[in-house]
Design a protein around this motif. Structure first.
Motif, PDB file in Angstrom:
ATOM      1  N   VAL A  62      -7.885   1.668  -9.464  1.00 19.53           N
ATOM      2  CA  VAL A  62      -8.903   0.825  -8.836  1.00 19.53           C
ATOM      3  C   VAL A  62      -9.275   1.448  -7.493  1.00 19.53           C
ATOM      4  O   VAL A  62      -8.393   1.847  -6.713  1.00 19.53           O
ATOM      5  N   LEU A  63     -10.570   1.535  -7.205  1.00 20.24           N
ATOM      6  CA  LEU A  63     -11.060   2.195  -6.004  1.00 20.24           C
ATOM      7  C   LEU A  63     -12.016   1.286  -5.245  1.00 20.24           C
ATOM      8  O   LEU A  63     -12.803   0.550  -5.850  1.00 20.24           O
ATOM      9  N   HIS A  64     -11.945   1.333  -3.916  1.00 18.45           N
ATOM     10  CA  HIS A  64     -12.939   0.651  -3.087  1.00 18.45           C
ATOM     11  C   HIS A  64     -13.134   1.440  -1.800  1.00 18.45           C
ATOM     12  O   HIS A  64     -12.179   1.981  -1.235  1.00 18.45           O
ATOM     13  N   ASP A  80      -1.102  -2.193  -3.567  1.00 18.50           N
ATOM     14  CA  ASP A  80      -0.079  -1.420  -2.881  1.00 18.50           C
ATOM     15  C   ASP A  80      -0.632  -0.994  -1.520  1.00 18.50           C
ATOM     16  O   ASP A  80      -1.642  -0.284  -1.455  1.00 18.50           O
ATOM     17  N   PRO A  81      -0.030  -1.434  -0.406  1.00 20.47           N
ATOM     18  CA  PRO A  81      -0.569  -1.081   0.914  1.00 20.47           C
ATOM     19  C   PRO A  81      -0.621   0.418   1.177  1.00 20.47           C
ATOM     20  O   PRO A  81      -1.366   0.870   2.045  1.00 20.47           O
ATOM     21  N   ARG A  96      -7.089   2.659  -2.695  1.00 25.19           N
ATOM     22  CA  ARG A  96      -6.856   3.224  -4.024  1.00 25.19           C
ATOM     23  C   ARG A  96      -5.537   2.667  -4.543  1.00 25.19           C
ATOM     24  O   ARG A  96      -4.493   2.820  -3.907  1.00 25.19           O
ATOM     25  N   GLY A  97      -5.601   1.990  -5.682  1.00 26.87           N
ATOM     26  CA  GLY A  97      -4.404   1.470  -6.318  1.00 26.87           C
ATOM     27  C   GLY A  97      -4.338   1.940  -7.758  1.00 26.87           C
ATOM     28  O   GLY A  97      -5.365   2.035  -8.446  1.00 26.87           O
ATOM     29  N   ALA A 146       5.616   5.079   4.132  1.00 20.38           N
ATOM     30  CA  ALA A 146       6.602   4.007   3.946  1.00 20.38           C
ATOM     31  C   ALA A 146       6.930   3.846   2.474  1.00 20.38           C
ATOM     32  O   ALA A 146       6.598   2.844   1.835  1.00 20.38           O
ATOM     33  N   ARG A 147       7.611   4.827   1.893  1.00 17.57           N
ATOM     34  CA  ARG A 147       7.851   4.829   0.461  1.00 17.57           C
ATOM     35  C   ARG A 147       9.151   4.145   0.066  1.00 17.57           C
ATOM     36  O   ARG A 147       9.271   3.624  -1.021  1.00 17.57           O
ATOM     37  N   GLY A 148      10.146   4.156   0.971  1.00 24.26           N
ATOM     38  CA  GLY A 148      11.413   3.552   0.606  1.00 24.26           C
ATOM     39  C   GLY A 148      12.024   4.304  -0.558  1.00 24.26           C
ATOM     40  O   GLY A 148      12.341   5.479  -0.473  1.00 24.26           O
TER      41      GLY A 148
END
Length: 260
Positions: free
Chosen positions: A147-149, A92-93, A139-140, A80-82
């Motif tokens: 940023v990672l989780h 960012d989802p 990942r954002g 879903a990049r648009g």
């Protein structure tokens, strides 16, 4: 590589009169493939070597193939990049994905399972069971900062032929990576590891079950093209175990990755 020679009871370090120690080495081949835009498939093939020793007891040496893991990483919003010119962001989802997989019983079990200060599940090349893997990760990225989780759970698939049922394992990790230069990217991760008690022939082993927190500084260096050299040190900062157990020491890792 990881060397463990410290005994803990709860959160307190204990004396180690038997000089119990374990050396753990693992080499892992990690293959990834983006099957479609939203799905990555992963295969992890480990080779494990374990050496455990204690004064007055016979050394334990195990070496061979560990348990192979395969899992899918599904990011439903990746496509879903648009606007294709839109950049990623810290929130960012598109960076959110779900993990579903299975650990296979390819590693050999140690038939001489015996409770001791070394948890018996750590003296096995494999569990002998099919263990489901579930989790999620994020990942954002904004500019040079990432940023990672990741949080995942490995559920026990029951008891193996040796009668040992390892406890469920929950892992969670949060970190940041910074890429100030074109070739070098340092990172720092805080990781928690929580393991339920093992069960042997239907009976809970009292001195198993543990909670750990680690801090992991790491660096990735791009050698040429898509070839990267990576190194990390996982350092324990908190330990809390049931009864008295041998606890993990620092874990040193070195690896090569190639993207194509």
């Amino acid at each position: 590589m990881q060397e463990s020679d410290r005994l803990y009871r709860g959160r307190r370090r204990e004396a180690n009169p038997g000089d119990v120690s374990t050396t753990f080495q693992q080499e892992t081949l990690h293959l990834s493939w983006r099957a479609v835009e939203e799905v990555d498939l992963h295969l992890l093939v480990p080779r494990v070597a374990i050496h455990n020793e204690s004064v007055g007891k016979k050394d334990v040496d195990l070496e061979g193939l560990g348990d192979v893991s395969c899992f899918g990483d599904w990011g439903p919003w990746r496509g879903a990049r648009g606007d294709e010119t839109e950049e990623e962001g810290i929130l960012d989802p598109r960076g959110l994905s779900l993990i579903v997989g299975l650990k296979l019983p390819t590693g050999e079990e140690n038939d001489a399972v015996g409770p001791g200060v070394t948890p018996p599940s750590l003296l096995q090349l494999g569990t002998g069971t099919y263990d489901p893997l579930l989790g999620g990760q994020y990942r954002g990225r904004a500019g040079d900062l990432t940023v990672l989780h990741r949080t995942s759970v490995q559920l026990s698939g029951g008891a193996g032929e040796a009668g040992l049922k390892p406890g469920d394992v929950l892992q969670t990790a949060t970190g940041v990576a910074y890429e100030p230069f074109d070739r070098v990217a340092p990172s720092l991760v805080i990781e928690g590891l929580f393991r339920d008690a093992d069960v042997l022939n239907g009976d809970t082993i009292d001195n198993t079950g543990s909670s750990f927190w680690f801090v992991t500084p790491a660096v990735s260096i791009r050698i040429v093209g898509s070839l990267h050299l990576e190194g990390a040190a996982r350092i324990p900062i908190y330990r809390n175990v049931d009864r008295t157990q041998l606890v993990p020491g620092e874990l040193w890792t070195v690896g090569l990755s190639w993207y194509f």
